[in-house]
Design an enzyme around this catalytic site. Structure first.
Site, PDB file in Angstrom:
ATOM      1  N   HIS A 122       0.868  -1.179   0.000  1.00 49.96           N
ATOM      2  CA  HIS A 122       0.000   0.000   0.000  1.00 49.96           C
ATOM      3  C   HIS A 122       0.903   1.226   0.000  1.00 49.96           C
ATOM      4  O   HIS A 122       2.009   1.186   0.547  1.00 49.96           O
ATOM      5  CB  HIS A 122      -0.842  -0.059   1.279  1.00 49.96           C
ATOM      6  CG  HIS A 122      -1.921   0.953   1.407  1.00 49.96           C
ATOM      7  ND1 HIS A 122      -1.675   2.273   1.751  1.00 49.96           N
ATOM      8  CD2 HIS A 122      -3.267   0.855   1.269  1.00 49.96           C
ATOM      9  CE1 HIS A 122      -2.830   2.927   1.828  1.00 49.96           C
ATOM     10  NE2 HIS A 122      -3.817   2.087   1.533  1.00 49.96           N
ATOM     11  N   ASP A 199       3.278  -3.849   8.074  1.00 51.92           N
ATOM     12  CA  ASP A 199       2.030  -3.128   7.838  1.00 51.92           C
ATOM     13  C   ASP A 199       0.911  -4.143   8.049  1.00 51.92           C
ATOM     14  O   ASP A 199       0.617  -4.957   7.180  1.00 51.92           O
ATOM     15  CB  ASP A 199       2.028  -2.573   6.410  1.00 51.92           C
ATOM     16  CG  ASP A 199       0.671  -2.013   6.019  1.00 51.92           C
ATOM     17  OD1 ASP A 199      -0.289  -2.139   6.815  1.00 51.92           O
ATOM     18  OD2 ASP A 199       0.567  -1.460   4.913  1.00 51.92           O
ATOM     19  N   GLN A 202      -4.308  -4.896   7.357  1.00 54.58           N
ATOM     20  CA  GLN A 202      -5.281  -5.928   6.963  1.00 54.58           C
ATOM     21  C   GLN A 202      -5.085  -7.229   7.746  1.00 54.58           C
ATOM     22  O   GLN A 202      -5.970  -8.090   7.723  1.00 54.58           O
ATOM     23  CB  GLN A 202      -5.157  -6.230   5.458  1.00 54.58           C
ATOM     24  CG  GLN A 202      -5.399  -5.040   4.561  1.00 54.58           C
ATOM     25  CD  GLN A 202      -6.844  -4.537   4.598  1.00 54.58           C
ATOM     26  OE1 GLN A 202      -7.762  -5.238   5.008  1.00 54.58           O
ATOM     27  NE2 GLN A 202      -7.044  -3.304   4.169  1.00 54.58           N
ATOM     28  N   LYS A 225     -10.422  -0.375  10.625  1.00 53.61           N
ATOM     29  CA  LYS A 225     -10.506  -1.591   9.802  1.00 53.61           C
ATOM     30  C   LYS A 225     -10.839  -2.816  10.644  1.00 53.61           C
ATOM     31  O   LYS A 225     -10.848  -3.944  10.160  1.00 53.61           O
ATOM     32  CB  LYS A 225      -9.198  -1.793   9.040  1.00 53.61           C
ATOM     33  CG  LYS A 225      -8.946  -0.707   7.995  1.00 53.61           C
ATOM     34  CD  LYS A 225      -7.730  -1.022   7.180  1.00 53.61           C
ATOM     35  CE  LYS A 225      -7.254   0.181   6.367  1.00 53.61           C
ATOM     36  NZ  LYS A 225      -8.090   0.471   5.215  1.00 53.61           N
ATOM     37  N   CYS A 365      -4.718   2.412  -3.636  1.00 54.37           N
ATOM     38  CA  CYS A 365      -3.475   2.935  -3.041  1.00 54.37           C
ATOM     39  C   CYS A 365      -2.323   1.951  -3.224  1.00 54.37           C
ATOM     40  O   CYS A 365      -1.497   1.772  -2.316  1.00 54.37           O
ATOM     41  CB  CYS A 365      -3.652   3.269  -1.559  1.00 54.37           C
ATOM     42  SG  CYS A 365      -4.844   4.551  -1.263  1.00 54.37           S
TER      43      CYS A 365
HETATM   44  N1  PLP Z   1      -1.834  -0.574   4.622  1.00 48.56           N
HETATM   45  C1  PLP Z   1      -2.793  -1.333   4.098  1.00 48.56           C
HETATM   46  C2  PLP Z   1      -2.460  -2.729   3.653  1.00 48.56           C
HETATM   47  C3  PLP Z   1      -4.097  -0.847   3.990  1.00 48.56           C
HETATM   48  O1  PLP Z   1      -5.054  -1.605   3.469  1.00 48.56           O
HETATM   49  C4  PLP Z   1      -4.355   0.480   4.425  1.00 48.56           C
HETATM   50  C5  PLP Z   1      -5.702   1.070   4.248  1.00 48.56           C
HETATM   51  O2  PLP Z   1      -6.370   0.854   3.270  1.00 48.56           O
HETATM   52  C6  PLP Z   1      -3.325   1.223   4.980  1.00 48.56           C
HETATM   53  C7  PLP Z   1      -2.074   0.663   5.071  1.00 48.56           C
HETATM   54  C8  PLP Z   1      -3.536   2.604   5.486  1.00 48.56           C
HETATM   55  O3  PLP Z   1      -4.394   2.593   6.575  1.00 48.56           O
HETATM   56  P1  PLP Z   1      -4.946   3.968   7.182  1.00 48.56           P
HETATM   57  O4  PLP Z   1      -5.529   4.732   6.005  1.00 48.56           O
HETATM   58  O5  PLP Z   1      -5.972   3.544   8.162  1.00 48.56           O
HETATM   59  O6  PLP Z   1      -3.798   4.691   7.782  1.00 48.56           O
END
Ligand code: PLP
Length: 409
Positions: A122, A199, A202, A225, A365
């Site tokens: 992401h 990260d 998910q 999430k 993203c």
């Molecule tokens: N990393 C992953 C794999 C994600 O799916 C997301 C959100 O879609 C993020 C990071 C970023 O999360 P946040 O927007 O809650 O900071």
């Protein structure tokens, strides 16, 4: 199939209609719906305990502090952290990864050092590293994917060498659903003396997560999430790594002493929580964790494997539909990306919305991954504990309808 349908009654929004049809919410990878238990906890906080934390000697301030710190203890227990101080509240995954990039990376990277990522990351796990690389002279390097959408562990030896100081990778892809090779990547990082950053935006919501068993150095996730509110998340870190990390933000709450020209830092975790924190949101986060614990993360995972299997099988019935992600549910979570013939995913999502079906369309993203997949965008259905097989059937019927409307032969 494991029946969790009784839980739906806890989620008021799932009763609503869209275009006169029952809502079929298949966008939990973007954000999840909230049970009344979370809404009530936040409402109760504002109605009865609202005060700033860590400051006042009066009753309500103590209550607010206890609620806030109680949420930290719950989140820490949920991921099996060794102590609550290993959990820092952040605004979410993005700000947690930025905290490590600016707090650790900026102070430990030198020209020629490398940061190893994977091509399925992401943007939240790419751009902060690019920013810090630009300042420090470090470089980014990437683990490629295999043809069946998994991280190529065979390439670890080529990519993670002694120049690598940080290995940062997603625990579960928000596009492919792929579960990252956690053990292999953490071991490879350790073997070359690099730190590992996961990260887990998910992973934590969908998979039992034990930070001590994983053995990484940092792990980031977002409350919204996992049934909690927006505006709060967590950065878990090993105590010794946190000790060698600098705060990326300064201000109130995070200091031990402030002189005119220098300051010293408060103890963990406050050192990394400058300013008034998201108190009500943390309280909601704690309630979300309680909810997930009551259901049981093993059951959440089992349910998602079953509904994902059902979805993959039903999607395979649709001609011209391509799914991007592993087929084996042992290797994946419930984010299912697909394209249908040459219908643009945005058009597809708009058509599905007419049937009450909420899916996401776009690059999610993950633009570098879109280039690897050689598509500009995908549609994505993503599942959570409140989804039922009948909703997959509505999705499939709506996709057949989209084929008809677009005249796909
Ligand atoms: N990393 C992953 C794999 C994600 O799916 C997301 C959100 O879609 C993020 C990071 C970023 O999360 P946040 O927007 O809650 O900071």
């Amino acid at each position: 199939m494991l029946d969790l349908s009784h839980l739906r009654a806890d989620f008021p929004i799932l009763d609503r209609q869209v275009h006169g049809k029952p809502l079929v919410y298949l966008d939990s990878a973007a954000t999840t719906q909230k049970p009344v238990q979370v809404l009530d906890a936040m409402d109760d906080y504002y109605r009865h305990h609202n005060a700033n934390v860590h400051r006042g000697a009066y009753t309500m301030a103590e209550e607010a502090t206890e609620l806030y710190e109680g949420a930290r203890r719950r989140v820490a227990r949920f991921i099996n952290a060794a102590a609550p101080e290993e959990v820092v509240f952040t605004r979410g995954t993005t700000s947690a990864i930025n905290a490590v990039a600016y707090g650790w990376g900026l102070h430990h990277l030198q020209p020629g050092d490398r940061i190893a990522l994977t091509t399925m990351e992401h943007h939240a796990n790419i751009v902060p590293w690019q920013l810090v690389a630009r300042v420090t002279g470090a470089e980014l390097t990437y683990l490629p994917l295999t043809a069946d959408f998994r991280v190529d562990v065979g390439a670890i030896g080529d990519v993670i060498d002694s120049r690598v100081k940080i290995v940062a990778f997603s625990g579960m892809s928000n596009v492919l659903g792929t579960i990252g090779p956690l053990a292999e990547a953490v071991a490879a990082a350790r073997a070359v003396g690099a730190i590992s950053v996961i990260d887990a935006a998910q992973l934590v919501p969908h998979h039992p997560t034990d930070v001590r068993a994983i053995g990484a150095d940092f792990l980031a996730f977002s409350a919204h999430k996992m049934l909690g509110p927006t505006g709060v998340g967590a950065l878990w870190g090993r105590r010794d790594r946190f000790e060698e990390m600098e705060p990326a933000e300064g201000g109130g709450e995070m200091i031990r002493d402030v002189q005119l020209h220098s300051s010293t830092w408060a103890d963990l975790p406050h050192k990394f929580e400058a300013g008034t924190p998201p108190i009500a949101e943390a309280v909601g986060f704690g309630a979300a964790v309680d909810y997930l614990e009551a259901v049981g993360m093993d059951r959440v995972r089992d349910h998602e494997r079953e509904i994902t299997r059902y979805a993959l099988d039903r999607l395979a019935e649709i001609p011209d539909l391509t799914v991007y992600g592993p087929d084996d549910t042992a290797q994946r979570g419930g984010a299912v990306s697909f394209t249908l013939a040459d219908i643009h995913p945005h058009d597809l999502a708009t058509i599905l919305d007419q049937s009450g079906v909420a899916v996401r369309a776009g690059h999610h993203c993950a633009k570098p991954l879109m280039r690897v997949l050689d598509v500009p965008a995908t549609a994505r259905a993503s599942f959570y504990l409140y989804n039922v097989p009948g909703e997959v059937d509505v999705l499939v019927a709506a996709l057949h309808e989209a084929r008809r409307l677009f005249g796909v032969a």
